[in-house]
Structures are given as C-alpha cells and as structure tokens.
Design an enzyme around this catalytic site. Structure first.
Site, PDB file in Angstrom:
ATOM      1  N   ARG A   1       0.854  -1.200   0.000  1.00 28.40           N
ATOM      2  CA  ARG A   1       0.000   0.000   0.000  1.00 28.40           C
ATOM      3  C   ARG A   1       0.884   1.242   0.000  1.00 28.40           C
ATOM      4  O   ARG A   1       1.668   1.447   0.950  1.00 28.40           O
ATOM      5  CB  ARG A   1      -0.889   0.041   1.255  1.00 28.40           C
ATOM      6  CG  ARG A   1      -1.793  -1.169   1.440  1.00 28.40           C
ATOM      7  CD  ARG A   1      -3.129  -0.973   0.715  1.00 28.40           C
ATOM      8  NE  ARG A   1      -3.872  -2.223   0.648  1.00 28.40           N
ATOM      9  CZ  ARG A   1      -4.874  -2.539   1.473  1.00 28.40           C
ATOM     10  NH1 ARG A   1      -5.230  -1.713   2.427  1.00 28.40           N
ATOM     11  NH2 ARG A   1      -5.498  -3.690   1.327  1.00 28.40           N
TER      12      ARG A   1
ATOM     13  N   SER B   1     -11.454  -6.745   6.999  1.00 27.93           N
ATOM     14  CA  SER B   1     -12.573  -6.237   6.201  1.00 27.93           C
ATOM     15  C   SER B   1     -13.014  -7.360   5.284  1.00 27.93           C
ATOM     16  O   SER B   1     -12.168  -8.038   4.701  1.00 27.93           O
ATOM     17  CB  SER B   1     -12.095  -5.104   5.304  1.00 27.93           C
ATOM     18  OG  SER B   1     -12.310  -3.887   5.914  1.00 27.93           O
TER      19      SER B   1
ATOM     20  N   GLU C   1       0.523   4.125   0.886  1.00 28.01           N
ATOM     21  CA  GLU C   1      -0.151   5.146   1.698  1.00 28.01           C
ATOM     22  C   GLU C   1       0.895   5.893   2.494  1.00 28.01           C
ATOM     23  O   GLU C   1       1.709   5.250   3.169  1.00 28.01           O
ATOM     24  CB  GLU C   1      -1.063   4.477   2.734  1.00 28.01           C
ATOM     25  CG  GLU C   1      -2.266   3.802   2.179  1.00 28.01           C
ATOM     26  CD  GLU C   1      -2.981   2.996   3.263  1.00 28.01           C
ATOM     27  OE1 GLU C   1      -4.048   3.407   3.689  1.00 28.01           O
ATOM     28  OE2 GLU C   1      -2.432   1.958   3.677  1.00 28.01           O
TER      29      GLU C   1
ATOM     30  N   ARG D   1      -1.468  -6.642  12.378  1.00 24.73           N
ATOM     31  CA  ARG D   1      -2.444  -5.963  13.252  1.00 24.73           C
ATOM     32  C   ARG D   1      -3.023  -6.920  14.279  1.00 24.73           C
ATOM     33  O   ARG D   1      -3.249  -6.553  15.429  1.00 24.73           O
ATOM     34  CB  ARG D   1      -3.579  -5.380  12.424  1.00 24.73           C
ATOM     35  CG  ARG D   1      -3.203  -4.047  11.902  1.00 24.73           C
ATOM     36  CD  ARG D   1      -4.422  -3.180  11.736  1.00 24.73           C
ATOM     37  NE  ARG D   1      -4.070  -2.120  10.807  1.00 24.73           N
ATOM     38  CZ  ARG D   1      -4.939  -1.354  10.201  1.00 24.73           C
ATOM     39  NH1 ARG D   1      -6.219  -1.537  10.408  1.00 24.73           N
ATOM     40  NH2 ARG D   1      -4.530  -0.415   9.386  1.00 24.73           N
TER      41      ARG D   1
HETATM   42  P1  ATP Z   1      -7.600   1.021   7.516  1.00 27.63           P
HETATM   43  O1  ATP Z   1      -8.955   1.662   7.365  1.00 27.63           O
HETATM   44  O2  ATP Z   1      -7.288   0.579   8.907  1.00 27.63           O
HETATM   45  O3  ATP Z   1      -6.493   1.780   6.874  1.00 27.63           O
HETATM   46  P2  ATP Z   1      -8.363  -0.519   5.237  1.00 27.63           P
HETATM   47  O4  ATP Z   1      -9.827  -0.333   5.324  1.00 27.63           O
HETATM   48  O5  ATP Z   1      -7.571   0.215   4.228  1.00 27.63           O
HETATM   49  O6  ATP Z   1      -7.689  -0.335   6.704  1.00 27.63           O
HETATM   50  P3  ATP Z   1      -8.469  -3.059   3.989  1.00 27.63           P
HETATM   51  O7  ATP Z   1      -8.046  -2.533   2.685  1.00 27.63           O
HETATM   52  O8  ATP Z   1      -9.856  -3.459   4.143  1.00 27.63           O
HETATM   53  O9  ATP Z   1      -8.069  -2.048   5.131  1.00 27.63           O
HETATM   54  O10 ATP Z   1      -7.450  -4.232   4.389  1.00 27.63           O
HETATM   55  C1  ATP Z   1      -7.835  -5.352   5.173  1.00 27.63           C
HETATM   56  C2  ATP Z   1      -7.030  -5.432   6.442  1.00 27.63           C
HETATM   57  O11 ATP Z   1      -5.652  -5.280   6.164  1.00 27.63           O
HETATM   58  C3  ATP Z   1      -7.329  -4.341   7.462  1.00 27.63           C
HETATM   59  O12 ATP Z   1      -8.409  -4.683   8.265  1.00 27.63           O
HETATM   60  C4  ATP Z   1      -6.066  -4.310   8.259  1.00 27.63           C
HETATM   61  O13 ATP Z   1      -6.043  -5.345   9.214  1.00 27.63           O
HETATM   62  C5  ATP Z   1      -5.007  -4.606   7.226  1.00 27.63           C
HETATM   63  N1  ATP Z   1      -4.382  -3.382   6.718  1.00 27.63           N
HETATM   64  C6  ATP Z   1      -4.893  -2.513   5.831  1.00 27.63           C
HETATM   65  N2  ATP Z   1      -4.028  -1.533   5.554  1.00 27.63           N
HETATM   66  C7  ATP Z   1      -2.917  -1.789   6.278  1.00 27.63           C
HETATM   67  C8  ATP Z   1      -1.660  -1.144   6.403  1.00 27.63           C
HETATM   68  N3  ATP Z   1      -1.362  -0.062   5.716  1.00 27.63           N
HETATM   69  N4  ATP Z   1      -0.743  -1.695   7.227  1.00 27.63           N
HETATM   70  C9  ATP Z   1      -1.022  -2.818   7.905  1.00 27.63           C
HETATM   71  N5  ATP Z   1      -2.195  -3.472   7.834  1.00 27.63           N
HETATM   72  C10 ATP Z   1      -3.138  -2.973   7.033  1.00 27.63           C
END
Ligand code: ATP
Length: 544
Positions: free
Chosen positions: A316, A470, A318, A518
C-alpha cells in the site's frame, strides 16, 4: 653514525674519561658501546626465558587445561553425535546430570577472581551458569577466560545441573543453575553492540518508576539494529506467536476444506483502484504491486476451488505514519463460495478467530507470559461464539454516548476505539464483528443489501476497538458488477478480465482480508504495528 656512537660521541664531548682522567679514544668508545649492547641483549633474553617459564608453570598448574578455549572454525570436520540440550528442557529433576549445549552469552559477570556468573540464552530461554574456581577441577585461569568472553558470543558448554538455592528471577529457568565444567568459544562477538540485550529486555514498568536509571532502547534504534533486537526473549516470543497465528489460520481453513493459493504480486492494473498503489518499471512498460489478492482469489472461486486462502505480501503506497499502517504487510486472505447467505462465511471467519485465540492461549502460554513480563497487557476477552453487531446499532450506541455522526458516515479511528470501549462495557468482549456497513464506504464490488437501501452485505472485525479485517459478499453477476464499477468511476477497461471471469457462471461468494501484523499487535496490545513485524516498511523506513 649509529645512534649509540652518536650518543657516546656526545658524551665524549662532555664527560667520558679513562682511569687516568684522559678522554677515551674512539676505539675505546666503540668497545664500550659493544659491551653495552651485549648486556642489553642478555637482559632481553633472560626476560623472555623467564616469561616462557612462568607461562609453562601456569599451564602446568592450570587444572582446567583442555577444558576451555576457542574452537577451530567449524567446517563440518566431524560428527560426534553428542547430545545437545535445549535450555527449556533443563529441569530440577535432572539435578546431578552432566549436559552439553550451545548458547549465547547474554551476560558474564565476575565476582572476585574465583567466580563468574553467566546468563546463557537459547532463543526464548535463559539459564544461569557459574564458573567457580576450586583449584581442583576449575582454575582461576578458566574463570578469567570465562569473564573475558564478550557478550553475545556463542559458546559450547559442558555443565552439571544443580538445584538453585533460591529462584533465579532474572532467567526463564528459575529453579536450576549450571555448574560449568567446560567452556568453548564457537563464535566470538567481535563488533561493539549497539545496545545490550539486558537494556533491550527491560520491563516497561521499570521506566515508569520514579528515578529509573536505566537507558531505554527506543523503537527506531531497535529497528535499525533489528538483528540484535530480535534476539531478546520477548521478540523471540512475539515472532513465535506470529508464526502461530499463521499456522492456526492455515490449520483451521485446511480442516474446512480450503485450498492454499499463491497469487501474483506484480500486476498490470491496480487491484483496489488507482490510489495508494506502487508503480514499478516493468521492462519497457510499467506494472503495479498488488494492494490485495482480492481479484485473484475471487477468480480462483470462479475456477471452482470454492474455498481458497492465501498468506502473502500486500503493498500500500499510503503515506500514513501511524501506529497501525505499513507500506507492506502480510495479508491473511480468504474467499469462499457459500450456499445461501454470506453469513455462512462471516460466521466461519468468526470461528476462525476463536480458533486462533484459543490456540494462542493454550499452545503459546509461555510466550504470552514472556511478552507480558516486558510489555504488560490484559489478555483479550471473547465469547465462545463471536458477537455480531450491525453498523446502525453501533452508530446508535455511539450517539447515545455523545458522538455526533451521520447514519451512513464511516467510523473514524477515534470512534472505532470509543466503540470498542462501549462494546466491552456492554457485552464484555474485546473481539466482535460489525456487519452491514454503508454501501458508500465500501469498494465497488461489494454486494448491496437488497432489503436496506444504502447498506451492504459487508463486515469488519475488531480487536480492542481497532480493525483487523474487512470482508463482504462480492458481486458475482457481471452486468451488476459493471454497473457498480461505473457508478464508482472505475475504468471498466482496467478490470475487464476480472469482470469476464464471472461470465461463465459464478457461485455467490464472500471473503475477507486480515492484516496479520495488526492481529498480533492488538492481541498482545503492543501499541505499534512495527513491533509485530520483523522488518517493517513504512514511508520512512526501507531498511534493514
Ligand atoms: P484502515 O482503514 O485501517 O487503513 P483498510 O480499510 O484500508 O484499513 P483493507 O483494505 O480493508 O483495510 O485491508 C484489510 C485489512 O488489512 C485491514 O483490516 C487491516 O487489518 C489490514 N491493513 C490494511 N491496511 C494496512 C496497512 N497499511 N498496514 C497494515 N495493515 C493494514
């Protein structure tokens, strides 16, 4: 002119006279110089011989000769099949036994010239050893040698098991200590340690006490020197728990007839839309790093595997510098065709977490206790059947408690946390499933809830008020999928092969993606995701 002759000539200018008071001749001066040199050589030889004799004598009187030293480089020269112990197997019942094992020297502390205390470590176990001079078996020379071994060196030890007079609180093995009989260096730690393992292992509580004198090793220093940091018994335990989470995840799903898959991480289009995707050069063109295995695991369901899971890297891009985001993490992903209702999948995932939590509680007791000694935490509470709450009820609960938010508004991190607190108070659980999210806050492929406009068949799971997973029912009808993708502004050309996979008949299906690090961070309440990742990647860290 030699230095000596020069000196002598200088002296000649001033003082050197013969017996009759006349200055010495050049010849006489040379003779004098020769005599002086001879005398000097004689003295040097005598000193060398004396030193050699003293070393020989010391050796002759060293009762530990042949019981300590440095081993030659292991080039797999031989196999002796000697039994090597694990520290955790050394128990008080075995007192009197002589054992052999290899370990690291965590600390070596001398008390006078006759006693050296050792803390020896193997992975997540430590034990106390003593090298005690008795002039019969163990010499002072051996004690001196033991004291001189640098911390973190690897040694091979022969020792007798002795019951400890009182509990050795600083070690994981407390009722036993070792009387060291032989001590061999296998690999000497030569570089200076960035911090001591003792400092890196200190319980957090110590720093809270007033007037604490100890130095605290901060997280960045730990991560910069991760190889040393990983050696603490706490980190050994954290990463065994990490391994345990993956094993239990795999175990449960395999028992439920899931197939483990491996999907590509280099892809031609962004898996979750254009934002937050890493672009990489790909020969003459470009490619992207997968933001999730979402599309591929669904395609596997369409390929009739019915139930699939994957443990793999997720990327990601981000720029989130938070305690819970990384740019690369491990996704525990699963996807499953269901018979009638996506709740079949949601509850299966709920049971999967119960299985993981139960497994950790029963099979990783020692690791949990080790971690708690350094980072104290309350164990999570969870009912045998996971609690399911609907999003609208969560909003109502938050509103009752003073939070102002719209019905279809997504939860902020702060509200998620607050909700976790309220749920704990009301239902007594740290783990729960939040179902029926507003459609607008979910990805385009989420199945809308036909009976409640504005909501969807989607869910998030939480531990201690933070999201760990999710998931949702996915749209498996290609026309409907196109409609929803267009509505969300997704360029259909970029997801053509994904949409086409549903054109040859597709079962209704649902799934989810869990962030592995997490789960561990929240289960152990570590407070920062970097503590549950061996080599974290975030916007500021690409090393080591
Ligand atoms: P958040 O809202 O916490 O940023 P997200 O809605 O972007 O998460 P999803 O894309 O649904 O998360 O990803 C599924 C799971 O992956 C999340 O519930 C979380 O446990 C994990 N996750 C998501 N983004 C990250 C990240 N940048 N680093 C670590 N774990 C992550």
């Amino acid at each position: 002119m030699s230095e000596n002759v020069e000196k002598v000539a200088e002296q000649l200018d001033k003082v050197i006279l013969d017996e009759e008071g006349k200055p010495l001749s050049k010849k006489a001066l040379k003779k004098l110089e020769k005599e002086q040199e001879k005398e000097k050589r004689k003295q040097e030889t005598a000193a060398r011989l004396a030193a050699e004799k003293s070393a020989r004598d010391a050796n002759a009187t060293d009762c530990s000769k042949g019981k300590y030293g440095k081993l030659p480089l292991n080039q797999s020269q031989e196999r002796t099949y000697q039994r090597r112990e694990r520290i955790e197997d050394i128990t008080a019942e075995r007192a009197g036994e002589t054992i052999h094992f290899r370990a690291r020297v965590q600390t070596a502390r001398a008390t006078g010239s006759k006693l050296c205390f050792y803390m020896l470590r193997q992975r997540n176990s430590t034990i106390q050893g003593l090298v005690s001079a008795d002039d019969e078996q163990i010499s002072k020379q051996m004690v001196k040698f033991a004291t001189s071994i640098p911390a973190e060196s690897i040694v091979l030890v022969e020792a007798k098991i002795v019951k400890a007079a009182e509990a050795v609180k600083s070690c994981t093995v407390q009722d036993v200590e070792l009387s060291i009989q032989q001590l061999w260096i296998v690999s000497e730690a030569v570089a200076r340690l960035p911090f001591t393992l003792e400092d890196a292992s200190r319980p957090e509580e110590i720093f809270a006490k007033e007037g604490a004198q100890f130095s605290r090793v901060n997280l960045d220093t730990r991560l910069d020197n991760r190889i040393i940091d990983l050696r603490t018994i706490t980190n050994q335990a954290i990463f065994r728990i990490q391994s345990g989470v993956c094993r239990l995840f795999r175990e449960f799903l395999t028992k439920q007839e899931f197939v483990e898959i491996h999907t590509p991480k280099i892809i031609s289009a962004a898996s979750e839309g254009g934002a937050n995707v890493f672009k990489v050069s790909y020969f003459k063109g470009e490619a992207f790093l997968a933001q999730s295995p979402q599309l591929y695991k669904q395609m596997c369901v369409c390929g009739d595997f019915e139930r699939v899971f994957e443990i793999g890297s997720v990327f990601r891009a981000e720029n989130s510098n938070t305690h819970r985001h990384m740019t690369e993490f491990i996704g525990l992903d699963l996807e499953m065709a269901f018979e009638e209702h996506y709740h079949e999948v949601m509850y299966l995932i709920g049971d999967l977490f119960t299985y993981i939590f139960d497994g950790l509680k029963t099979q990783y007791r020692a690791e949990i206790e080790t971690i708690r000694r350094q980072y104290p935490f309350e164990e999570i509470e969870y009912p045998p059947k996971p609690l399911r709450l609907e999003f609208k009820d969560a909003v109502a609960l938050l509103r009752e408690n003073g939070v102002e938010m719209g019905e279809f508004e997504d939860l902020t991190t702060e509200n998620e946390r607050f909700l976790g607190k309220l749920v704990k108070e009301k239902y007594g659980t740290d783990f729960y499933m939040l179902d029926k999210f507003p459609l607008a806050v979910r990805p385009f492929y989420t199945m809308p809830d036909p009976s409640r406009p504005g909501y969807s068949n989607s869910y998030d799971f939480f531990i201690r008020g933070e999201e760990i997973m999710s998931g949702a029912q996915r749209i498996h009808d290609p026309e409907y999928l196109e409609e929803r993708a267009s509505a969300a502004g997704v360029d259909l050309d970029t997801i053509r092969s994904y949409i086409d996979s549903f054109r040859h008949g597709a079962s209704p299906h649902a799934g989810g993606g869990v962030g592995m690090e997490r789960v561990i961070m929240l289960y152990l309440n570590l407070g920062n995701i970097r503590k549950s990742c061996m080599f974290p990647r975030d916007p500021k860290r690409l090393e080591p």
